[in-house]
Write a protein that holds these residues in place. Structure first.
Motif, PDB file in Angstrom:
ATOM      1  N   THR A 160       0.830  -1.200   0.000  1.00  0.00           N
ATOM      2  CA  THR A 160       0.000   0.000   0.000  1.00  0.00           C
ATOM      3  C   THR A 160       0.866   1.253   0.000  1.00  0.00           C
ATOM      4  O   THR A 160       1.845   1.341   0.755  1.00  0.00           O
ATOM      5  CB  THR A 160      -0.924   0.032   1.227  1.00  0.00           C
ATOM      6  N   GLN A 161       0.496   2.208  -0.837  1.00  0.00           N
ATOM      7  CA  GLN A 161       1.179   3.486  -0.936  1.00  0.00           C
ATOM      8  C   GLN A 161       0.156   4.612  -0.777  1.00  0.00           C
ATOM      9  O   GLN A 161      -1.005   4.477  -1.146  1.00  0.00           O
ATOM     10  CB  GLN A 161       1.857   3.643  -2.302  1.00  0.00           C
ATOM     11  N   LEU A 162       0.611   5.738  -0.254  1.00  0.00           N
ATOM     12  CA  LEU A 162      -0.195   6.948  -0.188  1.00  0.00           C
ATOM     13  C   LEU A 162       0.571   8.056  -0.876  1.00  0.00           C
ATOM     14  O   LEU A 162       1.753   8.294  -0.579  1.00  0.00           O
ATOM     15  CB  LEU A 162      -0.490   7.332   1.265  1.00  0.00           C
ATOM     16  N   ALA A 163      -0.071   8.757  -1.834  1.00  0.00           N
ATOM     17  CA  ALA A 163       0.557   9.847  -2.570  1.00  0.00           C
ATOM     18  C   ALA A 163      -0.246  11.123  -2.393  1.00  0.00           C
ATOM     19  O   ALA A 163      -1.477  11.110  -2.460  1.00  0.00           O
ATOM     20  CB  ALA A 163       0.652   9.496  -4.061  1.00  0.00           C
ATOM     21  N   LEU A 164       0.458  12.230  -2.145  1.00  0.00           N
ATOM     22  CA  LEU A 164      -0.133  13.559  -2.093  1.00  0.00           C
ATOM     23  C   LEU A 164       0.525  14.409  -3.171  1.00  0.00           C
ATOM     24  O   LEU A 164       1.755  14.379  -3.324  1.00  0.00           O
ATOM     25  CB  LEU A 164       0.085  14.199  -0.717  1.00  0.00           C
ATOM     26  N   VAL A 165      -0.291  15.139  -3.920  1.00  0.00           N
ATOM     27  CA  VAL A 165       0.205  15.890  -5.066  1.00  0.00           C
ATOM     28  C   VAL A 165      -0.396  17.285  -5.063  1.00  0.00           C
ATOM     29  O   VAL A 165      -1.581  17.464  -4.781  1.00  0.00           O
ATOM     30  CB  VAL A 165      -0.171  15.185  -6.396  1.00  0.00           C
ATOM     31  N   VAL A 166       0.427  18.288  -5.370  1.00  0.00           N
ATOM     32  CA  VAL A 166      -0.056  19.626  -5.701  1.00  0.00           C
ATOM     33  C   VAL A 166       0.519  19.967  -7.067  1.00  0.00           C
ATOM     34  O   VAL A 166       1.746  19.985  -7.244  1.00  0.00           O
ATOM     35  CB  VAL A 166       0.361  20.677  -4.660  1.00  0.00           C
ATOM     36  N   ASP A 167      -0.363  20.199  -8.042  1.00  0.00           N
ATOM     37  CA  ASP A 167       0.072  20.356  -9.426  1.00  0.00           C
ATOM     38  C   ASP A 167      -0.429  21.673 -10.002  1.00  0.00           C
ATOM     39  O   ASP A 167      -1.606  22.027  -9.860  1.00  0.00           O
ATOM     40  CB  ASP A 167      -0.455  19.185 -10.264  1.00  0.00           C
ATOM     41  N   TYR A 168       0.467  22.387 -10.687  1.00  0.00           N
ATOM     42  CA  TYR A 168       0.102  23.604 -11.409  1.00  0.00           C
ATOM     43  C   TYR A 168       0.461  23.427 -12.879  1.00  0.00           C
ATOM     44  O   TYR A 168       1.595  23.068 -13.213  1.00  0.00           O
ATOM     45  CB  TYR A 168       0.834  24.825 -10.843  1.00  0.00           C
ATOM     46  N   ASP A 169      -0.509  23.658 -13.753  1.00  0.00           N
ATOM     47  CA  ASP A 169      -0.299  23.580 -15.194  1.00  0.00           C
ATOM     48  C   ASP A 169      -1.014  24.771 -15.823  1.00  0.00           C
ATOM     49  O   ASP A 169      -2.234  24.813 -15.889  1.00  0.00           O
ATOM     50  CB  ASP A 169      -0.854  22.264 -15.745  1.00  0.00           C
ATOM     51  N   GLY A 170      -0.258  25.762 -16.281  1.00  0.00           N
ATOM     52  CA  GLY A 170      -0.835  26.982 -16.820  1.00  0.00           C
ATOM     53  C   GLY A 170      -1.563  26.815 -18.125  1.00  0.00           C
ATOM     54  O   GLY A 170      -2.193  27.773 -18.603  1.00  0.00           O
ATOM     55  N   ASN A 171      -1.521  25.604 -18.716  1.00  0.00           N
ATOM     56  CA  ASN A 171      -2.264  25.360 -19.957  1.00  0.00           C
ATOM     57  C   ASN A 171      -3.274  24.241 -19.792  1.00  0.00           C
ATOM     58  O   ASN A 171      -3.743  23.661 -20.763  1.00  0.00           O
ATOM     59  CB  ASN A 171      -1.306  25.026 -21.107  1.00  0.00           C
ATOM     60  N   ARG A 172      -3.656  23.922 -18.573  1.00  0.00           N
ATOM     61  CA  ARG A 172      -4.691  22.926 -18.332  1.00  0.00           C
ATOM     62  C   ARG A 172      -6.003  23.400 -18.952  1.00  0.00           C
ATOM     63  O   ARG A 172      -6.314  24.596 -18.950  1.00  0.00           O
ATOM     64  CB  ARG A 172      -4.858  22.711 -16.834  1.00  0.00           C
ATOM     65  N   SER A 173      -6.811  22.489 -19.488  1.00  0.00           N
ATOM     66  CA  SER A 173      -8.045  22.883 -20.165  1.00  0.00           C
ATOM     67  C   SER A 173      -9.148  23.274 -19.195  1.00  0.00           C
ATOM     68  O   SER A 173     -10.169  23.822 -19.596  1.00  0.00           O
ATOM     69  CB  SER A 173      -8.542  21.755 -21.082  1.00  0.00           C
ATOM     70  N   ILE A 174      -8.945  23.000 -17.901  1.00  0.00           N
ATOM     71  CA  ILE A 174      -9.889  23.429 -16.882  1.00  0.00           C
ATOM     72  C   ILE A 174      -9.081  23.866 -15.657  1.00  0.00           C
ATOM     73  O   ILE A 174      -8.093  23.226 -15.296  1.00  0.00           O
ATOM     74  CB  ILE A 174     -10.893  22.306 -16.529  1.00  0.00           C
ATOM     75  N   TYR A 185      -4.719   6.671  -2.830  1.00  0.00           N
ATOM     76  CA  TYR A 185      -4.476   5.496  -2.000  1.00  0.00           C
ATOM     77  C   TYR A 185      -4.292   4.329  -2.960  1.00  0.00           C
ATOM     78  O   TYR A 185      -5.219   3.938  -3.672  1.00  0.00           O
ATOM     79  CB  TYR A 185      -5.655   5.262  -1.062  1.00  0.00           C
ATOM     80  N   ILE A 186      -3.095   3.789  -3.020  1.00  0.00           N
ATOM     81  CA  ILE A 186      -2.712   2.810  -4.037  1.00  0.00           C
ATOM     82  C   ILE A 186      -2.454   1.469  -3.354  1.00  0.00           C
ATOM     83  O   ILE A 186      -1.600   1.372  -2.468  1.00  0.00           O
ATOM     84  CB  ILE A 186      -1.450   3.282  -4.786  1.00  0.00           C
ATOM     85  N   HIS A 187      -3.188   0.444  -3.767  1.00  0.00           N
ATOM     86  CA  HIS A 187      -3.095  -0.849  -3.094  1.00  0.00           C
ATOM     87  C   HIS A 187      -2.989  -1.975  -4.118  1.00  0.00           C
ATOM     88  O   HIS A 187      -3.712  -1.994  -5.116  1.00  0.00           O
ATOM     89  CB  HIS A 187      -4.321  -1.082  -2.209  1.00  0.00           C
ATOM     90  N   GLU A 188      -2.087  -2.891  -3.855  1.00  0.00           N
ATOM     91  CA  GLU A 188      -1.968  -4.106  -4.664  1.00  0.00           C
ATOM     92  C   GLU A 188      -2.720  -5.209  -3.934  1.00  0.00           C
ATOM     93  O   GLU A 188      -2.252  -5.739  -2.923  1.00  0.00           O
ATOM     94  CB  GLU A 188      -0.501  -4.485  -4.860  1.00  0.00           C
ATOM     95  N   PHE A 189      -3.892  -5.554  -4.456  1.00  0.00           N
ATOM     96  CA  PHE A 189      -4.728  -6.572  -3.815  1.00  0.00           C
ATOM     97  C   PHE A 189      -4.059  -7.939  -3.881  1.00  0.00           C
ATOM     98  O   PHE A 189      -4.027  -8.695  -2.898  1.00  0.00           O
ATOM     99  CB  PHE A 189      -6.095  -6.606  -4.489  1.00  0.00           C
ATOM    100  N   GLY A 198      -8.939   7.714  -5.140  1.00  0.00           N
ATOM    101  CA  GLY A 198      -8.469   9.052  -4.845  1.00  0.00           C
ATOM    102  C   GLY A 198      -9.311  10.133  -5.468  1.00  0.00           C
ATOM    103  O   GLY A 198     -10.350   9.870  -6.077  1.00  0.00           O
ATOM    104  N   ILE A 199      -8.876  11.339  -5.302  1.00  0.00           N
ATOM    105  CA  ILE A 199      -9.492  12.515  -5.896  1.00  0.00           C
ATOM    106  C   ILE A 199      -8.386  13.287  -6.600  1.00  0.00           C
ATOM    107  O   ILE A 199      -7.366  13.618  -5.982  1.00  0.00           O
ATOM    108  CB  ILE A 199     -10.146  13.413  -4.814  1.00  0.00           C
ATOM    109  N   PRO A 200      -8.533  13.534  -7.898  1.00  0.00           N
ATOM    110  CA  PRO A 200      -9.744  13.252  -8.681  1.00  0.00           C
ATOM    111  C   PRO A 200      -9.716  11.928  -9.432  1.00  0.00           C
ATOM    112  O   PRO A 200     -10.554  11.717 -10.301  1.00  0.00           O
ATOM    113  CB  PRO A 200      -9.744  14.415  -9.682  1.00  0.00           C
TER     114      PRO A 200
END
Length: 322
Positions: A160-174, A185-189, A198-200
């Motif tokens: 199991t892994q947990l990842a937190l991300v903050v991302d900025y992309d000045g050309n994102r379509s939204i 939340y990443i899990h190998e069953f 996760g979100i999103p």
């Protein structure tokens, strides 16, 4: 594979948090998260061409489009203080009776990625890049944009892994002007099945045997991606895929800070041939639908320019690592 890169690679599902398309994420979170093939590998690149026949746009106007992409990564060399480097290029060749769609568009970006170290069992990484998305290469000042991503990952247990991300992309379509937070939340069953909640993004990967693989990803609100592969022999693999693509360009004829926006869905099937180790060629046929061009700051509030008729297409491409 270096220990630090292997640990970050376990968080690969987080790279899909902000990707609009499966193979177009070499200058965002994917630059740090996705591992190269082997310890001896230095270079990875991929290119393809999508050729569409003549179609029609709103009002019966003639319309034709071809899309060419090229992306790749170069391994970091810490002993020489060289960071990991990624690049991404998309080129749209448009021909239409609608003036706004009778031009060439380019989106090109480059980024560097650095691992910042481990703090209280959290591994940290950072990427920063610069891009240009417009119709007059490097001549439209509003077409320049920045990119940056901060990554934090922690191993909760063996599977199991947990990842937190903050991302900025000045050309994102939204929301191109907002740094977006997310988690996974990443899990190998078991060895055959793994998933991300996760979100999103939420996703599932199923590998019941060495020949078959299925990946399904849902990005809340606007993106669903699915890809199935079947290895027919050591050199031949058949695949089928569904994807949604979104692009944004700053062009002369769209006033203010509004941009020219594109979206399209595609379904395709093809084969990949691997004549040599780390070298693949592929060809596919597909059907594109739901295509449209609009203008606006982002996809939430935009004005339609033209609906594009559904149409078949062919894709040719290559992948090379060394």
């Amino acid at each position: 594979m270096r220990k630090s890169i292997c640990a970050a690679a376990a968080l690969v599902a987080a790279a899909m948090l902000f990707s609009a398309a499966p193979a177009a994420a070499q200058t965002g979170p994917d630059l740090l998260l996705r591992p190269l093939l082997s310890e001896n590998e230095t270079w990875e690149s991929r290119g393809d061409a999508l050729i569409f026949p003549e179609a029609s746009a709103t009002g019966g106007n003639d319309y034709q489009m071809s899309i060419y992409t090229y992306q790749g990564r170069f391994r970091e060399q810490r002993e020489r203080l060289i960071p990991r480097i990624g690049w991404d290029l998309s080129y749209f060749n448009l021909d239409s009776e609608i003036p706004l769609l009778d031009q060439d568009l380019v989106d090109v970006s480059a980024a560097v990625g650095l691992e910042l170290g481990t703090y209280y069992d959290w591994r940290a990484g950072f990427t920063v890049g610069l891009g240009y998305a417009g119709n007059a290469p490097f001549g439209e000042s509003s077409a320049w944009y920045g990119k940056a991503t901060l990554l934090l990952g922690r191993k909760l247990d063996a599977r199991t892994q947990l990842a937190l991300v903050v991302d900025y992309d000045g050309n994102r379509s939204i929301w191109p002007d907002v740094p977006l937070p997310g988690f996974a939340y990443i899990h190998e069953f078991d060895p055959a099945l793994s998933y991300t909640i996760g979100i999103p993004v939420s996703s599932v990967t199923w590998k019941p045997n060495e020949s078959f693989r299925l990946d399904v990803t849902w990005v809340i609100v606007d993106t669903f991606e699915a890809r199935a592969e079947y290895k027919m022999s050591p050199n031949w693999t058949a695949y089928g895929a569904l994807e949604q693509r979104q692009e944004a360009f700053s062009v002369d004829d769209v006033p203010g800070r509004d941009r020219l926006l594109f979206q399209q869905r595609r379904a395709e099937a093809g084969v990949r041939w691997t004549p040599w180790e780390h070298t693949s060629l592929f060809v596919a046929g597909g059907y594109a639908f739901g295509g449209e061009w609009s203008t606006g700051w982002d996809q939430r509030e935009s004005d339609l320019v033209a609906d594009i008729s559904d149409q078949p297409y062919v894709r040719f491409g290559f992948e090379r690592r060394f």
